[in-house]
Design a protein around this motif. Structure first.
Motif, PDB file in Angstrom:
ATOM      1  N   VAL A 261      28.656  38.405  49.051  1.00 22.22           N
ATOM      2  CA  VAL A 261      29.816  38.751  48.221  1.00 22.22           C
ATOM      3  C   VAL A 261      30.716  37.540  48.017  1.00 22.22           C
ATOM      4  O   VAL A 261      31.115  37.223  46.893  1.00 22.22           O
ATOM      5  N   ILE A 262      30.984  36.821  49.093  1.00 22.21           N
ATOM      6  CA  ILE A 262      31.941  35.706  48.986  1.00 22.21           C
ATOM      7  C   ILE A 262      31.354  34.567  48.152  1.00 22.21           C
ATOM      8  O   ILE A 262      32.083  33.770  47.570  1.00 22.21           O
ATOM      9  N   ASN A 263      30.028  34.546  48.042  1.00 23.21           N
ATOM     10  CA  ASN A 263      29.397  33.531  47.197  1.00 23.21           C
ATOM     11  C   ASN A 263      29.115  34.036  45.778  1.00 23.21           C
ATOM     12  O   ASN A 263      28.303  33.457  45.051  1.00 23.21           O
ATOM     13  N   GLY A 264      29.754  35.131  45.423  1.00 24.44           N
ATOM     14  CA  GLY A 264      29.718  35.573  44.028  1.00 24.44           C
ATOM     15  C   GLY A 264      28.430  36.215  43.575  1.00 24.44           C
ATOM     16  O   GLY A 264      28.172  36.308  42.376  1.00 24.44           O
ATOM     17  N   ARG A 265      27.583  36.689  44.488  1.00 22.29           N
ATOM     18  CA  ARG A 265      26.303  37.267  44.071  1.00 22.29           C
ATOM     19  C   ARG A 265      26.451  38.593  43.325  1.00 22.29           C
ATOM     20  O   ARG A 265      25.516  39.041  42.675  1.00 22.29           O
ATOM     21  N   ILE A 266      27.624  39.240  43.458  1.00 27.03           N
ATOM     22  CA  ILE A 266      27.872  40.418  42.594  1.00 27.03           C
ATOM     23  C   ILE A 266      29.020  40.096  41.625  1.00 27.03           C
ATOM     24  O   ILE A 266      29.675  40.988  41.088  1.00 27.03           O
ATOM     25  N   GLY A 267      29.213  38.827  41.406  1.00 29.56           N
ATOM     26  CA  GLY A 267      30.223  38.409  40.435  1.00 29.56           C
ATOM     27  C   GLY A 267      31.625  38.466  41.010  1.00 29.56           C
ATOM     28  O   GLY A 267      31.818  38.428  42.227  1.00 29.56           O
ATOM     29  N   LYS A 268      32.560  38.575  40.094  1.00 34.40           N
ATOM     30  CA  LYS A 268      33.967  38.599  40.501  1.00 34.40           C
ATOM     31  C   LYS A 268      34.279  39.985  41.062  1.00 34.40           C
ATOM     32  O   LYS A 268      33.996  41.002  40.433  1.00 34.40           O
ATOM     33  N   ILE A 269      34.853  40.027  42.250  1.00 34.03           N
ATOM     34  CA  ILE A 269      35.123  41.310  42.905  1.00 34.03           C
ATOM     35  C   ILE A 269      36.348  41.976  42.287  1.00 34.03           C
ATOM     36  O   ILE A 269      37.402  41.354  42.139  1.00 34.03           O
ATOM     37  N   SER A 270      36.174  43.258  41.926  1.00 33.35           N
ATOM     38  CA  SER A 270      37.329  43.991  41.396  1.00 33.35           C
ATOM     39  C   SER A 270      37.771  45.095  42.356  1.00 33.35           C
ATOM     40  O   SER A 270      38.927  45.480  42.374  1.00 33.35           O
TER      41      SER A 270
ATOM     42  N   GLY B  60      44.509  41.011  42.083  1.00 38.90           N
ATOM     43  CA  GLY B  60      44.011  42.102  41.249  1.00 38.90           C
ATOM     44  C   GLY B  60      42.962  42.971  41.918  1.00 38.90           C
ATOM     45  O   GLY B  60      42.645  44.048  41.416  1.00 38.90           O
ATOM     46  N   ILE B  61      42.417  42.512  43.047  1.00 29.64           N
ATOM     47  CA  ILE B  61      41.410  43.336  43.738  1.00 29.64           C
ATOM     48  C   ILE B  61      42.077  44.622  44.243  1.00 29.64           C
ATOM     49  O   ILE B  61      43.207  44.615  44.693  1.00 29.64           O
ATOM     50  N   GLU B  62      41.324  45.704  44.131  1.00 33.13           N
ATOM     51  CA  GLU B  62      41.803  46.986  44.620  1.00 33.13           C
ATOM     52  C   GLU B  62      40.963  47.386  45.810  1.00 33.13           C
ATOM     53  O   GLU B  62      39.737  47.274  45.769  1.00 33.13           O
ATOM     54  N   MET B  63      41.605  47.847  46.861  1.00 31.64           N
ATOM     55  CA  MET B  63      40.836  48.362  48.001  1.00 31.64           C
ATOM     56  C   MET B  63      41.191  49.824  48.203  1.00 31.64           C
ATOM     57  O   MET B  63      42.344  50.166  48.397  1.00 31.64           O
ATOM     58  N   ARG B  64      40.169  50.683  48.126  1.00 34.76           N
ATOM     59  CA  ARG B  64      40.385  52.102  48.416  1.00 34.76           C
ATOM     60  C   ARG B  64      39.864  52.390  49.815  1.00 34.76           C
ATOM     61  O   ARG B  64      38.738  52.027  50.149  1.00 34.76           O
ATOM     62  N   VAL B  65      40.696  53.019  50.623  1.00 34.41           N
ATOM     63  CA  VAL B  65      40.303  53.383  51.979  1.00 34.41           C
ATOM     64  C   VAL B  65      40.370  54.899  52.081  1.00 34.41           C
ATOM     65  O   VAL B  65      41.406  55.493  51.784  1.00 34.41           O
ATOM     66  N   ALA B  66      39.277  55.519  52.463  1.00 30.92           N
ATOM     67  CA  ALA B  66      39.270  56.986  52.528  1.00 30.92           C
ATOM     68  C   ALA B  66      38.298  57.468  53.587  1.00 30.92           C
ATOM     69  O   ALA B  66      37.410  56.723  54.016  1.00 30.92           O
ATOM     70  N   ASN B  67      38.473  58.723  54.002  1.00 36.19           N
ATOM     71  CA  ASN B  67      37.495  59.307  54.913  1.00 36.19           C
ATOM     72  C   ASN B  67      36.176  59.490  54.161  1.00 36.19           C
ATOM     73  O   ASN B  67      36.152  59.794  52.962  1.00 36.19           O
TER      74      ASN B  67
END
Lengths: 401, 437
Positions: free
Chosen positions: B186-195, B305-312
């Protein structure tokens, strides 16, 4: 100004508000009962009360002739109603009534099918299309597939076999499967339901049907070991049908009907069936995965009443009303007027000589973060009460005093 | 040069000497095992344990499984039965009866001078004991979550930085290959820009209502167990189940934040910052002494701009674990070696020499021991751990207040919301105070 005049003016201002509260409900609902292999005399009044509590429905209860009676006489004018609730298992209605009912639904009428009513009218094709799933009465593979969940997947199982059974009544966890539907939007994903019969192995056409919630039929209660549907939403023509398989009645409704989860899903399902939308908010006492919540009087306890009940609060018995007050505080977020109203009520508990130390401790804990200068003095006075000293100091420190 | 460093050097030099079978006094147990090609005992990290319940003992076992890495010389717990079990474990490993026991961490810290201490306590004790141990310049293997409150966490971070000790958080997922691999892709951009990052943590469990007040078992010092937490009668709930009571912990949410939120931050490069806006909703038990949320669902927005959702987990498509979403796909990782992606080809990607290589450790406890010896930073240092629990604590605050909370991740302050700001700390019951750094 004279105090009396102020009172009169205030009273005059209140009149329209009071009238607003007593406004006639917008929707007429008809409960049909009178024959059932369940005790409809217990369940129908409770269903009526549940609907009327919403303030959205005025309810008529109509009973059919007794078993073997002349069904020609049973011919309600469905068109007068926005919602028809079925608490009925019994003799077929007349063809005229049947066709009027089908027209009513096709033209946009709302229907709630309650518990055992899913077993009614095995030979009435349109009715079975409305309920989606049913059981008993010689239903089997000819009536449609078994429908249940395996993991996150909805299964339509055409295996041959009879339809409809239930194991021993018990408390069970309901799993909300569709969080996007108006009826179930915003509900906890998992919630405990009061002791009830969990219907299983239901079969039916299952067309235009959404499974809103399921429950796991535990084999230790003679269940199937499947995640069985318990709440269904269907569309038929322009009409909407909410089919709740929950709610086996006992005295005063019993734990299945007194369960806040049953009550609230029925209220929401009824509104959706009648109007296509749900305007009701999810109450603070909706159950969670942690525990069943019952409303012995069916009615929701208001925040005002919760404050009164918390006064003689016994931590051994229940923290429920405290939880409700906490929820009221978080619901009031951003509304200074509401928050200040709640603060005043909490301070009133602190000053109330009859309130228990436990109740005061709970109020102090909430005030510690949401209080204003208004609560400082009453809290300071409690520092001298040995059993409240710690909590009062806790609150004052957090409030920066 | 700090006292600590010189002591470590002393140990290292001693090791060389020990090869010649010299015996170093003070901390060395009688069966000197420096011969026969084995590591000299004096090269082992001398360690103590504070908190010897299930997690504390699990950590002791994990340390003792390492070959010639540590020597437990002292243990401390408020439950004498658990304390004795820990002593037995240490004595068995040491092949003597010399492991010292303490019922009070203050006495432990006053009398003992180990290199390091392994700490596993209920969250409400973390602020005081972590800070005190770090102030004594002990290296710390400390259980997540770092703290019960943001204020406690800030103090611990400050203490670690000031005292320049080695800190390893018990976020052991970092030392597992598949979590590392997921984060590195992820940190090396293998899924592109993280949203978006979606973090699934366990659902809460059943209530036990309010059990009656019970007699405190003779082996448990209940007053000391409570410590800085509000006074409460003993209702048979202490060990393990403290985590469902908000005075001591925040339930599954705070228990697991140090795992899957931490991994999410690691892969997205957010481990040294925090969100700017947090809002969401919790589902609380209707009644009873367990009052931590059984369901929770909140969203954090970061400055980039990254969004983090935390849920059960029951609320989420991927259930438990961390899922990163980028403009080229997603990667999901969880315990049980789970590493999946929107396109399996992503997982075959090779990380080039000049790309980002995340810190690699194959054993979390060994990594700590190695770092204590080398003076290098451990794989799970203090600040990322503090940032991970901050996300959960800010979420907890947003759910309790019903507000959208704005947070300044640089100044580490709540913006413009005095009510929420009060929840940044929990007052301590007298006579306990949060130590100064």
């Amino acid at each position: 100004m004279n105090k009396k005049y102020i009172f009169i003016i205030l009273a005059a201002l209140l009149i329209p508000l009071i009238n607003g509260c007593n406004k006639k409900p917008a929707n007429k609902a008809l409960i049909i009962t009178g024959q059932n292999n369940h005790d409809w005399k217990l369940s129908s009044p409770v269903l009526g009360q549940i609907l009327e509590e919403t303030g959205l429905f005025s309810v008529d209860i109509m009973t059919t002739p007794q078993q073997g009676g002349d069904m020609i006489k049973f011919n309600p004018d469905f068109s007068r109603y926005k919602l028809v609730v079925l608490d009925y298992v019994g003799d077929p209605w007349s063809e005229k009534t049947n066709s009027e009912f089908v027209d009513y639904v096709k033209n946009g009428g709302g229907v709630v099918v309650y518990h055992a009513s899913c077993m009614a009218f095995p030979d009435w094709k349109e009715y079975n299309e409305m309920t989606g799933l049913g059981g008993w009465m010689n239903r089997n593979e000819k009536d449609g597939p078994y429908v249940y969940y395996v993991g996150n997947q909805l299964i339509f199982d055409t295996t041959r076999g009879p339809a409809g059974s239930h194991g021993d009544a018990h408390e069970f966890e309901v799993r909300t499967r569709n969080t996007g539907h108006p009826v179930t939007k915003g509900l906890p994903v998992r919630w405990m339901h009061g002791t009830d019969e969990l219907y299983q192995q239901l079969r039916g056409p299952a067309k235009n049907m959404q499974v809103l919630a399921t429950a796991f039929a535990d084999t230790s209660f003679k269940g199937t070991g499947r995640n069985e549907p318990v709440l269904l939403a269907l569309e038929y023509g322009k009409g909407r049908i909410f089919n709740t398989l929950l709610g086996h009645a006992g005295e005063g409704g019993g734990p299945a009907m007194q369960c806040t989860g049953f009550i609230v899903t029925l209220q929401r399902g009824a509104e959706w069936a009648a109007t296509g939308a749900v305007t009701q908010i999810i109450p603070a006492d909706f159950p969670t995965a942690a525990a069943v919540v019952l409303r012995p009087g069916i009615r929701e306890i208001t925040t005002c009443e919760a404050f009164e009940m918390i006064t003689d609060y016994d931590i051994q018995k229940s923290t429920r009303y405290y939880t409700q007050i906490q929820a009221a505080i978080s619901d009031a977020a951003g509304d200074e007027k509401k928050l200040s109203g709640l603060e005043k009520k909490m301070v009133k508990v602190l000053k109330n000589n009859k309130a228990t130390a436990e109740a005061k401790k709970l109020m102090l804990r909430e005030l510690s973060w949401m209080g204003s200068d208004y609560c400082i003095k009453p809290i300071k006075e409690l520092v001298n009460v040995p059993e409240l000293k710690d909590e009062a100091e806790f609150a004052l420190e957090r409030l920066g005093k | 040069m700090s006292e600590k460093t010189s002591r470590r050097e002393f140990i290292r030099r001693s090791a060389v000497i020990a090869a010649g079978a010299f015996v170093i006094p003070e901390i060395i147990p009688s069966p000197a095992m420096g011969m026969g090609g084995r590591t000299a005992p004096s090269d082992r990290v001398v360690i103590g344990a504070i908190g010897t319940g299930s997690q504390g003992m699990a950590n002791m076992r994990d340390f003792l499984r390492l070959k010639d890495a540590v020597q437990f010389v002292a243990v401390c717990d408020v439950d004498s039965a658990r304390l004795n079990r820990a002593k037995m474990m240490a004595d068995n490993a040491n092949k003597n009866q010399d492991c010292r026991t303490y019922a009070d961490f203050r006495e432990f810290l006053e009398k003992e001078t180990p290199d390091a201490v392994s700490i596993a306590l209920p969250d409400h004790w973390h602020g005081i004991i972590y800070t005190e141990a770090v102030n004594k310049k002990l290296h710390v293997y400390g259980e997540k979550p770092i703290s019960r409150t943001i204020k406690d966490g800030q103090t611990i971070v400050e203490a670690v930085k000031k005292n320049n000790i080695i800190w390893q958080t018990g976020s052991w997922q970092r030392s597992q290959a598949h979590f590392h691999r997921g984060a590195e892709l992820v940190i090396n951009g293998r899924i592109g820009k993280i949203s978006k990052i979606v973090v699934g943590l366990p659902d809460g469990g059943r209530s036990i209502g309010t059990p009656p007040v019970k007699e405190v078992p003779p082996e448990l010092n209940w007053e000391m167990w409570l410590g800085p937490a509000p006074k409460a009668p003993y209702r048979g709930v202490s060990h393990w189940d403290w985590r469902w009571i908000l005075d001591y912990s925040g339930g599954q949410l705070t228990d697991w934040a140090g795992h899957h939120i931490d991994i999410g931050n690691w892969g997205a490069g957010l481990e040294y910052t925090g969100p700017v806006e947090i809002s969401g909703k919790g589902v609380y038990p209707p009644e009873g002494i367990y009052n931590a949320p059984v369901e929770y669902d909140f969203t954090c927005r970061y400055a980039n701009g990254i969004e983090m959702r935390v849920a059960n987990a029951s609320r989420l498509e991927h259930g438990m674990g961390t899922t990163w979403y980028g403009d080229l796909g997603w990667i999901h990782t969880d315990r049980g070696n789970v590493l999946t992606a929107s396109n399996p080809e992503i997982l075959k990607e090779v990380i080039g020499e000049n790309e980002i290589h995340l810190y690699k450790s194959q054993n979390h406890w060994q990594n700590f021991v190695d770092c204590v010896r080398s003076g290098n930073q451990a794989i799970a240092p203090i600040e990322p751990a503090y940032r991970a629990i901050s996300v959960a604590l800010l979420g907890e605050m947003a759910m309790a207040t019903g507000e959208t909370i704005r947070w300044d991740p640089d100044k580490e302050e709540i913006i413009d919301n005095p009510r929420a700001a009060r929840l940044l700390s929990r007052p301590y019951r007298k006579p306990w105070t949060l130590p100064t750094v």
